[in-house]
Write an enzyme that holds these catalytic residues in place. Structure first.
Site, mmCIF file in Angstrom:
data_model
loop_
_atom_site.group_PDB
_atom_site.id
_atom_site.type_symbol
_atom_site.label_atom_id
_atom_site.label_comp_id
_atom_site.label_asym_id
_atom_site.label_seq_id
_atom_site.Cartn_x
_atom_site.Cartn_y
_atom_site.Cartn_z
ATOM 1 N N CYS A 48 -5.697 -3.204 4.973
ATOM 2 C CA CYS A 48 -5.243 -4.592 5.050
ATOM 3 C C CYS A 48 -5.938 -5.262 6.230
ATOM 4 O O CYS A 48 -5.932 -4.739 7.352
ATOM 5 C CB CYS A 48 -3.723 -4.621 5.240
ATOM 6 S SG CYS A 48 -3.049 -6.287 5.482
ATOM 7 N N CYS A 51 -3.077 -6.091 9.044
ATOM 8 C CA CYS A 51 -2.350 -5.088 9.839
ATOM 9 C C CYS A 51 -3.014 -3.722 9.894
ATOM 10 O O CYS A 51 -2.560 -2.850 10.630
ATOM 11 C CB CYS A 51 -0.921 -4.944 9.339
ATOM 12 S SG CYS A 51 -0.776 -4.068 7.759
ATOM 13 N N CYS A 97 0.668 -6.526 0.828
ATOM 14 C CA CYS A 97 0.727 -5.350 1.692
ATOM 15 C C CYS A 97 2.192 -5.027 1.959
ATOM 16 O O CYS A 97 2.965 -5.899 2.355
ATOM 17 C CB CYS A 97 -0.004 -5.637 2.999
ATOM 18 S SG CYS A 97 0.140 -4.326 4.239
ATOM 19 N N CYS A 100 2.968 -5.568 6.036
ATOM 20 C CA CYS A 100 3.042 -6.878 6.702
ATOM 21 C C CYS A 100 3.288 -8.034 5.734
ATOM 22 O O CYS A 100 3.347 -9.180 6.143
ATOM 23 C CB CYS A 100 1.798 -7.146 7.531
ATOM 24 S SG CYS A 100 0.284 -7.421 6.567
ATOM 25 N N CYS A 120 -6.615 -6.844 -8.784
ATOM 26 C CA CYS A 120 -7.668 -7.809 -8.505
ATOM 27 C C CYS A 120 -7.393 -8.362 -7.099
ATOM 28 O O CYS A 120 -6.467 -9.147 -6.906
ATOM 29 C CB CYS A 120 -7.612 -8.901 -9.572
ATOM 30 S SG CYS A 120 -8.974 -10.051 -9.522
#
Length: 132
Positions: A48, A51, A97, A100, A120
């Site tokens: 991510c 984070c 995510c 976060c 996607c």
């Protein structure tokens, strides 16, 4: 999964680029074929961009022809979470995510085996950690 991360919008704005903030925090989308990873074939883990949580493995990436990085599965079931997205008059499944809650992209039921899913994902939502 690591402890959940919560920050104020001001903290996210200070940490992320303007484009990252637009996509990750405001649920935006980058234009097709414009992102850094849509055609990347390098081995490694995708994290991510907000984070650093590990989200996808390059071994699960495939060329969907859509212009966005596509994966048939996340790294593990606890890496991402989903919500129903009804923006733009459509009904889609948003992927974010789990750590976060940053917007990553959407998942569709038209991917390859073994899952039949296509995650996607916006390139700007990811950072590739190359395999050593």
């Amino acid at each position: 999964m690591s402890e959940k991360i919560e920050k104020t919008e001001a903290e996210w704005r200070a940490q992320l680029s303007a484009e990252q903030y637009r996509v990750l925090r405001e649920h935006g989308t980058e234009p097709a074929f414009s992102g850094a990873y849509f055609d990347t074939k390098a081995p490694g883990r995708y994290r991510c961009a907000a984070c650093g949580a590990e989200l996808f493995d390059a071994e699960h990436k495939f060329d969907s022809g859509t212009g966005w990085p596509s994966f048939f599965a996340p790294l593990n079931e606890s890496a991402v979470e989903t919500d129903t997205d009804t923006s733009y008059g459509m009904r889609r499944t948003e992927v974010h995510c789990a750590r976060c809650h940053s917007h990553l992209g959407h998942v569709f039921p038209d991917g390859p085996r073994p899952t039949g899913l296509r995650y996607c994902i916006n390139s700007v939502s990811l950072e590739l950690e190359p395999k050593a």
